[in-house]
Design a protein around this motif. Structure first.
Motif: not given
Length: 453
Positions: A4-7, A13-14, A35-37, A59-60
């Motif tokens: 999976q590619a992340f924005d 951030r993460h 799904v990670l966001s 995530l934070t």
């Protein structure tokens, strides 16, 4: 997950934490299932909206770790340090579904990677390992990754049913075949047709029944009790054993021909103490599962994680679950589980005082090591366990002339685990020198028997 590619914003951030978790879970989880966001911006995996029914993990970055589950099932993970073991363990626990494996130790990951390759075939698998190590979880993983995933998964515990009933439950029976058979039953083998049959604790199966099972596996057909007509079945068999089957064969308690029929591809699950990197993710998963308030799941402090890794875990994952349920009770709504909330299996009379943080009345308890009061209050059970285990390691090293290989063998652990425990003791503030166990804080100073200056 690894594909999976992340924005860009989520990566900024993460990225470090998310990519570590993605690498570990690549062979464990369905990439489309999580799904990670970012909790604030909503950025995360590209094209994540096209994945229906995926688990949502938000995530934070924050000052203090936090974990919670919303009514929708989404899990919020707040972490302070992206490279800490606790942050990774929290995220791995949040990403895993209720029936999916949780692992981070290289030994476990290699077993699951091999099991993923085995799933593509239909050959029988024999899973060995101590009780409570997760053999059924591994069996379900193989089934879920196989072409039979759409078929049934039937688990049979061969030790849980009376011998007189096991044959009827396994092969089925006709109506009137024996007293009490008021209706026909298809049995577990026919129920597993088109899927996977797990035979747990196979070593407990009686010898006469082993012969019938062998024929059923060879011919892929069963003959129900009271019938003379065989019925074809299409099943994949996975067997589990917590006893050494070659020894059982040598002593005449298990048929050699059935053993070789089942042992086409053996897998071995190590005890939990041999997989220290699995402990923290499993502990966080159990906290998520058993927390009284899902919206406020207590996190484990670094010292609590170190303490869990020092334990020998004779009961393996089942014992860890008991310890975590106990810790959740003792934490009593606090945001963090700390060492004083960790109580290993011990006499029941210790638990009452632990609930209130009080000293243990009635003096010493036989078999429980004590450490002298340092004048700063009663010694907590966590310190007793930690120092006692450190002392045992020191004494064994002394007896073995400082040889870690011999000491590990005497302690019943691997040399790798011994090195890890020595490092964990130092991280927890306990310095181990020759013949002495010294907490770096200076609060406790306890010399091992026979050592000294």
């Amino acid at each position: 997950m690894a594909e999976q590619a992340f924005d860009t914003e989520f990566e900024r951030r993460h990225g470090p934490l998310a990519r570590r978790a993605a690498i570990i879970t690549a062979s464990l989880l369905d990439p489309a299932g999580v799904v990670l966001s970012d909790a604030a911006t909503g950025t995360g995996q590209r094209e994540a909206a096209t994945v229906p029914g995926a688990r949502q993990v938000r995530l934070t970055r924050g000052q203090a770790p936090a974990l919670s589950r919303a009514a929708s099932g989404a899990i919020a993970v707040t972490y302070a340090d992206p490279v800490s073991e606790a942050s990774l363990a929290m995220l791995l626990a949040a990403m895993s579904g209720p029936d999916e494996p949780i692992a981070a130790d290289p030994a476990s990951l290699s077993i699951f990677a091999l099991a993923s390759r085995l799933a593509a075939s239909d050959i029988p698998v024999l899973i060995n390992g101590p009780t409570g190590t997760g053999k059924e979880v591994l069996s379900r993983f193989i089934h879920a990754r196989s072409s039979r995933a759409g078929g049934p998964f039937i688990a049979v515990n061969c030790a849980a049913m009376p011998e007189s009933m096991l044959e009827a439950m396994l092969f089925g029976h006709q109506k009137g075949a024996f007293t009490g058979a008021t209706q026909s039953s298809e049995g577990f083998m026919r129920a597993a047709d088109g899927g996977t049959l797990l035979l747990d604790e196979i070593a407990e199966m009686p010898l006469p029944l082993q012969a019938k099972l062998l024929r059923a596996l060879q011919e892929q057909e069963v003959v129900p009790i009271g019938s003379t007509r065989p019925i074809k079945v299409d099943i994949r068999v996975i067997a589990c054993a917590n006893r050494d089957l070659p020894t059982e064969v040598a002593e005449g308690r298990f048929r050699a021909d059935l053993y070789y029929r089942l042992n086409v591809f053996p897998l071995m699950l190590d005890s939990l103490r041999e997989r220290p990197d699995d402990i923290a993710p499993l502990a966080f998963a159990m906290a998520l599962r058993h927390a009284p308030d899902p919206a406020r799941v207590p996190c484990l402090s670094d010292c609590a994680i170190a303490m869990l890794k020092l334990h020998a875990w004779p009961g393996n994952v089942r014992e860890l679950e008991n310890v975590m349920r106990r810790a959740l009770l003792l934490a009593h709504g606090r945001p963090m589980i700390t060492p004083e909330h960790i109580v290993f299996d011990c006499p029941a009379r210790l638990l009452g005082p632990a609930l209130h943080g009080a000293s243990i009345p009635g003096g010493p308890i036989p078999g429980v090591p004590l450490i002298a009061d340092d004048g700063e209050g009663p010694r907590r059970l966590s310190s007793i366990v930690q120092i006692s285990e450190a002392r045992a390691i020191v004494e064994t090293l002394e007896a073995c002339g400082g040889s870690r290989i011999r000491a590990a063998r005497a302690l019943g652990i691997s040399e790798r685990t011994l090195r890890y425990r020595l490092a964990s003791l130092r991280e927890a503030g306990i310095e181990i020198g020759r013949g002495v166990v010294t907490p770096l804080s200076g609060v406790i100073a306890s010399r091992a028997a026979g050592g000294g200056r």
